[in-house]
Structure formats: C-alpha cells, structure tokens
Scaffold this motif. Structure first.
Motif, short mmCIF file in Angstrom:
data_model
loop_
_atom_site.label_atom_id
_atom_site.label_comp_id
_atom_site.label_asym_id
_atom_site.label_seq_id
_atom_site.Cartn_x
_atom_site.Cartn_y
_atom_site.Cartn_z
N SER A 122 34.96 29.58 43.75
CA SER A 122 34.04 30.32 42.89
C SER A 122 34.80 31.05 41.80
N ARG A 123 35.94 31.65 42.16
CA ARG A 123 36.73 32.40 41.19
C ARG A 123 37.29 31.48 40.11
N SER A 124 37.63 30.24 40.51
CA SER A 124 38.22 29.32 39.53
C SER A 124 37.22 28.85 38.49
N THR A 125 35.92 28.97 38.80
CA THR A 125 34.89 28.53 37.85
C THR A 125 34.42 29.66 36.95
N LYS A 126 34.92 30.88 37.23
CA LYS A 126 34.53 32.04 36.43
C LYS A 126 35.69 32.49 35.57
N LYS A 127 35.37 33.29 34.58
CA LYS A 127 36.42 33.83 33.71
C LYS A 127 37.02 35.05 34.37
N ARG A 128 37.92 34.79 35.28
CA ARG A 128 38.61 35.85 36.02
C ARG A 128 40.10 35.74 35.76
N PRO A 129 40.86 36.82 36.02
CA PRO A 129 42.31 36.70 35.92
C PRO A 129 42.82 35.57 36.80
N ALA A 130 43.88 34.96 36.41
CA ALA A 130 44.43 33.82 37.16
C ALA A 130 44.76 34.24 38.58
N PRO A 131 44.37 33.44 39.59
CA PRO A 131 44.67 33.78 40.97
C PRO A 131 46.17 33.65 41.25
N MET A 132 46.56 34.21 42.39
CA MET A 132 47.96 34.10 42.79
C MET A 132 48.32 32.62 42.96
#
Length: 1056
Positions: free
Chosen positions: A937-947
C-alpha cells in the motif's frame, strides 16, 4: 547378474546375524531404492526372483515409489502397477504370507493415493470391491486394507480420502464381510485347514476394521485406548436395527476356537459402542436387550473365558455396557437382576484371581465405578440392586490385594505396588465404588486394619519374629493405607453426611497412629512402599479436608481431637510438616520418597487458602525449614558424588515451596531475605573460588553449580511479586551472573549442566505477573537483555560446533538446550521491560547477535524435528509469533532461503495437532501478510521511500509468489493474500468453479462473489470481521452444494 546380487543382499538383510553385514546390505538396498531404474528392476525381481525376500523388497520399493510426493509416478503407470499386482496375486496363490501382505498393502496404497484421480471422467482406483471379491475363495489370499494416515501426505488429504471412502465403499465392505461370515457360520468349516482358518480370520479382521474406522476424523493417536463411542453413519442404521447382525457375532463367538473368538469379541465391543443417537428410545432399548442377552449367554457358558485374550475382550465388552448406556436403561432390561448377579459373580471371581490377566481388571472396575456413580441420578422405579453387589466387589478387591502379599513374597512374583500408575488408576476407580454403601466399606477397612496393625505391633515387640513376617504385614498395611486414602479422596461434598465424615475420622486416626509407630522406627529400619502409601494418603486427605471450604465443625476433626488431640486444622498442618521434615531427614537418598514428599510440600504451600498458609508459616517446623535449609539437616541438598546430576530436580520443587512460604511475611525486609539466602551465597562463592583456579575438581564444581541453579530457579518461580523478585534480581546481578556465563562456556557440551543454567536464565527474564518493573532511571532492563543475549550467543555458537549428533541423542544433547534458548528469547522479547530501539540507535549489537544466533540455530534443525519434539515446537512457534509481531524489519532483512524456511515451517505447523502451535502459526502468518500489505500500500502512495530491507522483502515476495501460495491463508489473511496476489487468487477461484458440474458452476461463482462482497482493501478490524462472517457463509454454502455431488475435490481442498 544384477538380480542375483540383489537376492544375495536381501538374504543378508533378513537372515544374517552379523550386524556389520546387515548394515552394509541395508545401505546397498537403500541406494537401489533411490536408483533411476528401480521400477523396472522391481518388476524383474517379482517375475524372476527365486526368494521370497526379493519379492518383499520389490513390493516395498514399489510402495515407496507410488508414495513419493516429489516427482510422482504418472497416472497411467500407477494403473499399470495396480493391474500388474492384481494379476500377480491371482496367478501366484502360493506366495509367502508376508509377500502377499506387502503386495496387498501396495495395492491399498495405490488405491488410497489415487482415490480422486480421474481418467475420462472415471475414478479409476475406486473399483475396490469388484477387484477384491474375485479373491474371496478359501484357496486365494484376500484382505481389505482400509485407509490409514501416513506421514508423507497432509492430514487434510488423508481425511478427504477417508471421508470419501467411508461414504462410497465402507458400508458395502462391512455388509460383504458380514454376509461372508454368515455363509461361513452355516458351513462345517475345517478350521484345522490353514487356508480356511486364515480366510475366516481375515474376514473377522475386516469386520473389526470397518467398525473401528475413524468415521469423523477424531482419532489422532492410534496407540491410545479406543474411543468409547463409535460414530457409525446414519446410513448404516439398517445393519444395527436388524438384530441378526448382533446375533451373528454372538453365535460366532460360541462356535469358533480361542484362536478366532477374541476377534469376534472385539467386533462386539465396537457394536456395543455404537453412538446412542443412531437409535430412537424404543430402538435403543431393543438393541440393548439383545446385547445384554448375548452377554448373559456368555456368562452362563464361560468355557472360553479362561483364555486370556477372550477374557480381556469380554471385560472390555462389559465396560461398554455402562459407558454407552445409562443405568436407568439397563435396569429396564428384562433379565437385569440375573445379569447383574452374573456380572457381580464374574467380577468377584476375577478379582480373587488377581494374578490372572491383571491388565483386564481396569475394565471391570470401570464398569462398577460408572454404575456406582450413577446411583444418585437413576430415576427408574426398577431396583438397580447395586446396594447388594457393590459391597461384594469392594470386599473382593480389598481382600484379594491383602492375600496377594504373602504369595508374591513367597513365590518372588512381580509386585503390583511397583506399578504406581496401575495402582493409582485402580484406586481412583475404587474410590467411587467404595463410597457406595460406605458404612460397609468403612467397617471392613477398620476390621482389616486393626487386625493387621495389631499383628504388626506384636511382631515388632517379639524377639523371635522373622523379617519375612514383618514384611508381609507391612505389605498388607501398605495396601490398606492406599485404599483408605482412596476412599477418603472419593468423598463428594454434596453427597456426604456427618456420619460418613465420622467414619473418615476413624480411618484417619488409624493411619496417623501407624505413621507415629513407623516414624519412631526410621532410625533402625523403614519400608519404602509403606512410606509412599502414607504420602498418597496425605495427598488425598489434604485435598478433601484442608482449606476454607471444609467446615471446621466436621465430625472428622472431632474424632481427631478425641483420639489424637489434634483440635484444629493448624495442628493437622503441623503433622503434615512434621512428616515432610521426617521424610527429608531419613529418606533424603531415596528419590521416589523425596520427590513425592516435596510434591506434597509444594501443594500444601500452594493450594492452601491464604488463612491456611498464614497458619502454616507460623508453625515452628516451617520456621525451622526456612532458617536451616542446608545439607546438614536435609541430606538431598548435599553434593553427593554417587548420584546423577538429573537427580537434583527435586531441589527446585523444595525451594519453590520454601519461596512461597518465605514471601508470606517477607514484605520489604531485605535483612530477612539476605539471611534466607546465606546458604546459596556460600555455594556461589564456593563455585566462584573453584572456577578462579586452573586446577579444580570439575565434578564437584558441576554438582555444586547445578544444585545451586536448581535452587535459585525454584525461588525465582515462587517470587511473583515485584518487591521480592527485585531483591532476588539485585542479589544475583551483577555479582553472580559471570559465573553462569562461565559455566556455559566451559560445559556447553554437557546438557546435564547447561540445561539447568539456561532454565534459570529463562525464569529470570520471564515477566510473570509484571514482576520485572524497573524504575525509569534504571538501566537494568537493557543490562538484563545484554546478559541474555550473551548467554544465547555463547551457547548457540558453541553447540553448533558439535557437528552431527546421533539421532537418538540429538534432543538431549542439542535440541533441548536450543528449545530453552528459544523460550528465553521469547520471554525477554515479549516482557515489555526493554526498549529494543535503543540498541540500533546506540550501535549496540546485543539484539542483532541474539537474533542472528536464533537464525543459525533454526537453520541447523530439520523441519521434521521442529514438529517431532513438542517442547521445541511450542517454544519455536511462540518465539516466531513475537518476532513477526514486533521485529518484522529483521525478518524482512533475511536471505530468501531463510524466509522460505520460516514460511515452510509455518505451513507445516498449520497442520499440527498441538493447538498452541496452530495458533502461533496463524498469528505469525497474519503479521507477515499484514506487513506485506502495508508495504504494498505504501509503495502505491506518495510516501517517503521505504527502508531498503522493506523494499527488498516485498521484491522477494513478488519474485517468489510460491512462498505465500504454499501457506494456506486462514480467515482474516485471505483478503490480504487476495490483494497481494490477485492473479493467483483468481486462478484458484476459476479452478474451483470449473471443477464443478456445469449446473453448479454458476452457484459456485456466486459463492465467491458473496465471499468478497463488502470487503474493502484495508486491514481495519471491522473489515476483517466482515470477511470472517462472509467466510462462514461461504463454507456453509459450499458444503451444502457438495453434499449431493461427486465432484468438487478442489473445493473440498479449499474447505479443509
């Protein structure tokens, strides 16, 4: 040449007495089994082999080939093997019996594993009855092999096959076996003819196996005693409503020789156990009447019962009369008075012949126990006559045990008293039987006890009495003390009266008087069995008459006051503690008595009410123990070089009880705590002194340390309050912790030493009752974890250097310690007294070291071992649950093969029989797929890059979808998996829908639509609950759809 060599190897394997030759032959044959041309060579062995052993090898190898899950044989090849085996059996009637059996098992294995295989819409392996009926001639071998669980395929697959086999074929097989038995009983068979005798035996075994079939999939342990209720399907009703089925087996029993009749009785036991709900009330009464008539006929003509196998099975049949039918139903049977008289006479005779088939007595006592327990509830107007016959059974049991003592000593026979489990089982049954007509039981016990005690006293006072006579009387008194304890323990509060309590008082007074006499002689001599009986008596007395629930005006206490001057519970408790101290003083080197005494001490300190414990602590005897727990007063606390290190286990029990008593008045008194710990302080200092030198007595150091850590573990277990536990923690840390670490370094290879140390550490880090609560300014939580990490890392790295450990030693040498490490790590990770984020923040590698050691240890353990050893599986799966919940970042950073190993272990754990393991697997899977869903879900949103590790883990899962697919999602995880792998879920759905008959495909498609109706793409609790509700409806609808269909194997897979 190759065949000749194989035949030589077979003869060496089965005939040679040389172990080395047999081992080499076995090794060579294993290589043959795994060779690519094994299948063709097996056929050659069957065709041209000159010995039965080579034929057996071929059959065994073929069974392995058709059973393998990796690279399975194609359908056409399995059909060819099945047909070949049938033809081979048909054309070779003179095969050795063990070869025939192996080939039949091969046929059964092919049939079972191919049960759902289709060829042109035909289930090609289901023609069982047609195939086998051709062999049902006296000169031909025959046998049905019913489906049995195997370890190479999932339990769910076995259950589906067994259920389909039950519904489609089993009743026809049972009917066939009964019809053939009827034909045989109508003929004058020559049972001296081996083939006719063998055919009849196989028919009886077939009937029994049909009746003993696991109809509803509840029998997980075939070694346990069979279930008392046989869950016969409703479609079988006709066979049991027809009395001719029951009559057939009773007639067979009377007409067949003892080599066959026990099998007939086994069938009757199963028939008598048919579930009650198969009949309505009138049908059940009629069925029971026929059953009781058959039992009466056997009792009236007992010629075959002297055969031990017949006797045992008949005792089981009698027990089923009450386990499956109510006393109110039995008394209404026409011949009940005559039958209960015959059963009572049979029981009394059996008990009097105590040396004959002792393992069968359990079933007779079980019958009378159930009958006696039912008396208060029976509402029928017909007399049950138990008040007449139960006292006879009680008397027969008691007198027969007393009479056996002399015979056992005279003839040097095995003493039943040495089998503690058997004695306890019988006494539990007698406790209920003896309470029926208790006045007669008590009068008999008083009379027999007085006689035995008087004779015993006279022998002790006589100067010319023989040791044998004294031993006989001690044996008789041992039985009486056990029995008195049992009947006191059988007291039921709502059914007892003041008069019965007074009778209990009479019996208790006599046992306590005997105890005073035997204790006074302990300096000269003692009897171990009599002491164990005393402890059993005390445990029963404590359970019934100690505690706030007992009325202090009880007639028992009045009688104790009149005879022994024991006026109240406190004085009785002082007798308990006095006996415990006496036993520990004089029997300290006798492990059974020491262990039982400490169990009594522990239960007395633990299960007494608060007021009783306060009374206990004030006793001078208890204060003596709290102030003098040294080897000088209690020899079992000493360092005895003659005993094994494992014999010190009882010390933990002792200090657990002492710790509980110390806590009652300890409060915040550190001086009292320090005083109590003085002997342990001295022991630690002694060990430290020894380890500080290069030359020390290693055995003495080990014994002192093991005794010490067992003592401390008992105290740590007892200290459940924060105040007392912090005193212990401050005492042991940091002063003595290095000694424990040093012991692990030195003796990691000796589990007798390391396991107690690891268990102590696991107890110290266990935040039981929130006892580990450090002040906000205290670093002790972090420091404690660092010590834990150091111990796990030290032990783990060193134990892995041992290399390959023999299979029979692997648990004791390695896996037990690993299991404790897993439990320790789980306890400290879930204790809520350490903030694990600070370790990475400040560059401390303690957390990383512990987790990396866990992975190393895990990868060194085969999957099979994880589930084979219950303690290991429980500790591993509970730790995995904590790791996936709170440390998924660590799991996400692991290599793909490690992740695969963990997911595989979850997949296998989901089918485990242990509920704790299954629950842990479900939770772990839930945490993993939730983590993946959030990352996706996070990868499809405009969020800071995950670890990087998060992104890597998600990438691995996308590259290897089989990792998640191999783990069956359950309940709330399914919508998450559907979101993660939409194409896989769609393929699964389409496969199930297309497997249905055309007219049902639309309905199945609608079921899937309804399953996901209202399900949103989030992990909110409300959304999960809605899916769980949808899934329940989905399951019900699919099962209803499947009931009238022979298709839908895949949907059954889904439902399982």
């Amino acid at each position: 040449e190759g065949l000749a060599q194989l035949e030589i190897l077979c003869k060496q394997l089965y005939e040679t007495t040389d172990t080395a030759v047999r081992h080499q032959a076995e090794k060579a044959l294993v290589e043959f089994t795994n060779s690519p041309d094994c299948l063709s060579k097996c056929q050659l062995l069957l065709e041209r082999g000159s010995s039965s052993y080579s034929q057996l090898l071929a059959a065994t190898c073929l069974s392995k080939l058709v059973s393998r899950t990796s690279n399975p044989l194609p359908l056409e090849q399995r059909i060819d093997i099945r047909n070949y085996v049938l033809n081979y059996l048909a054309t070779r009637p003179k095969l050795a019996a063990f070869v025939t059996q192996a080939l039949i098992q091969l046929y059964a294995r092919i049939t079972k594993l191919g049960w759902f295989d289709c060829q042109k819409d035909d289930y090609v392996f289901r023609n069982v009855i047609a195939d086998v009926t051709r062999f049902l001639q006296p000169s031909r071998p025959s046998c049905f092999c019913l489906p049995q669980a195997d370890t190479t395929h999932p339990l769910t697959k076995h259950r589906k096959i067994a259920s389909s086999f039950r519904d489609s074929s089993l009743f026809d097989i049972f009917t066939l076996s009964c019809n053939l038995l009827k034909q045989a009983s109508g003929k004058n068979l020559n049972l001296n003819d081996e083939s006719q005798h063998g055919l009849l035996m196989q028919l009886l075994k077939l009937s029994y196996n049909c009746l003993n079939f696991d109809f509803i999939g509840t029998s997980t342990d075939e070694s346990s005693d069979d279930l008392c209720t046989v869950q016969i399907p409703t479609s079988w009703r006709s066979a049991f409503l027809d009395s001719s089925t029951l009559q057939l087996f009773f007639n067979l029993y009377h007409s067949l020789p003892p080599s066959l009749s026990p099998l007939v009785l086994s069938c009757l036991v199963q028939i008598a156990s048919v579930r009650r709900s198969l009949f309505n009330n009138a049908e059940r009464a009629k069925f029971l009447s026929h059953l009781v008539d058959g039992v009466k006929r056997i009792l009236a003509n007992p010629q075959c019962l002297p055969d031990p196998n017949n006797y045992h099975e008949f005792c089981r049949l009698l027990a089923r009369l009450k386990s499956n039918y109510q006393l109110g139903e039995l008394v209404k049977v026409e011949n009940y008075p005559e039958v209960i008289r015959l059963i009572a006479n049979f029981t009394v005779t059996s008990l009097q012949h105590w040396e004959f088939a002792p393992n069968s007595v359990h079933y007779l006592l079980s019958l009378w126990q159930r009958l006696a327990a039912s008396v208060p509830y029976v509402k029928a107007t017909e007399p049950h006559l138990l008040e007449t016959y139960t006292p006879e059974v009680t008397k027969a049991y008691i007198t027969s045990r007393l009479e056996s003592v002399h015979v056992i000593l005279r003839d040097g026979l095995e003493d039943p008293l040495d089998d503690a489990g058997l004695v306890q089982q019988q006494l539990d049954q007698l406790s209920t039987i003896g309470r029926c007509e208790y006045e007669k039981t008590c009068a008999l016990l008083v009379q027999l006890f007085d006689q035995a005690a008087q004779t015993y006293q006279e022998l002790l006072q006589s100067t010319n009495s023989s040791a044998a006579d004294v031993t006989v009387q001690e044996g008789r008194l041992t039985w009486l003390v056990y029995i008195i304890g049992a009947v006191i323990g059988g007291r039921v509060s709502f059914a007892s009266t003041d008069e019965q309590d007074a009778m209990d008082g009479e019996l208790v007074c006599r046992v306590l008087q005997l105890m005073n006499l035997t204790d006074s002689r302990l300096a000269q001599a003692g009897n171990e069995r009599l002491e164990l009986a005393m402890l059993s008596f005390f445990e029963q007395f404590r359970k019934i008459y100690i505690g706030d629930q007992v009325q202090k005006s009880s007639k028992l206490y009045r009688r104790l006051s009149e005879v022994l001057g024991l006026n109240d519970e406190t004085m009785v408790l002082s007798v308990f503690i006095g006996k415990i101290i006496t036993n520990l003083k004089y029997w300290g080197q006798c492990e059974p008595i020491t262990s039982k005494t400490l169990q009594l001490f522990s239960l007395t300190s633990c299960l007494c009410t608060y007021s009783s414990v306060r009374k206990l602590v004030k006793l001078s005897a208890v204060q003596f123990m709290l102030n003098n727990h040294t080897s000088e007063h209690f020899s079992f606390l000493g360092v005895n070089n003659q005993s094994n290190l494992s014999d010190m286990r009882c010390r933990t029990t002792f200090y657990t009880a002492l710790g509980r008593l110390l806590m009652v008045d300890l409060g915040e008194d550190e001086d009292q705590f320090e005083q109590f710990m003085l002997p342990l302080t001295a022991a630690f200092e002694a060990v430290a002194q020894m380890l500080s030198t290069n030359t020390f007595n290693e055995q003495e150091a080990k014994r002192t340390l093991v005794g010490l850590v067992r003592d401390l573990r008992g105290i740590a277990f007892a200290f459940n309050a924060k105040t007392s536990f912090m005193m212990l923690f401050d005492w042991i840390y940091p002063t003595y912790m290095p000694i424990l670490q040093r012991a692990i370094e030195l003796w990691y290879h000796d589990p007798a030493c390391t396991t107690p140390v690891l268990k102590l550490m696991a107890e110290l880090v266990h935040n039981r009752s929130q006892r580990l609560q450090f002040d906000v300014s205290s670093p002790n939580g972090i420091l404690l974890f660092r010590e834990t990490s150091k111990m796990i890392t030290t032990y783990g790295n060193r134990i892995l250097t041992l290399g390959e450990v023999p299979k029979d030693q692997v648990y004791g040498v390695k896996l037990k310690g690993v299991s404790v490490c897993f439990a320790m790590l789980k306890a400290v990770l879930s204790g809520n007294y350490v903030n694990f984020g600070v370790f990475r923040l400040y560059g401390d590698d303690a957390l990383d070291n512990a987790l990396q050691t866990f992975i190393k240890l895990l990868l060194s353990i085969p999957h099979s071992d994880l589930l084979d050893y219950p303690k290991l599986s429980q500790s591993f799966y509970s730790l995995l649950e904590v790791l996936t919940q709170d440390h998924m970042n660590f799991i996400a950073s692991l290599e793909p093969h490690v992740v695969m190993y963990i997911l595989s272990s979850i997949s296998e754990g989901l089918t485990a029989l242990d509920t704790m393991v299954c629950t842990g697997c479900c939770s772990s899977l839930d945490h993993i797929v939730t983590y993946l869903f959030k990352q996706l879900s996070r990868s499809t949103k405009k969020r800071p890059a995950p670890m990087a590790t998060d992104d890597r883990f998600l990438h691995i899962m996308q590259q290897h979808p089989e990792m998640i697919q191999q783990v069956r999602p359950i309940n709330s995880q399914l919508p998450v998996v559907a979101r993660l792998q939409e194409s896989y879920f769609a393929d699964l759905r389409n496969s199930i829908v297309s497997s249905q008959p055309p007219e049902k495909q639309q309905a199945m498609h609608l079921c899937f639509e309804n399953l996901m109706e209202g399900i949103e793409r989030n992990l909110l609790t409300k959304n999960r609950d809605r899916f769980t509700q949808n899934l329940s409806v989905f399951r019900r609808e699919v099962n209803d759809s499947m009931k009238n269909s022979t298709y839908g194997v895949n949907s059954n897979d889904m439902m399982s």
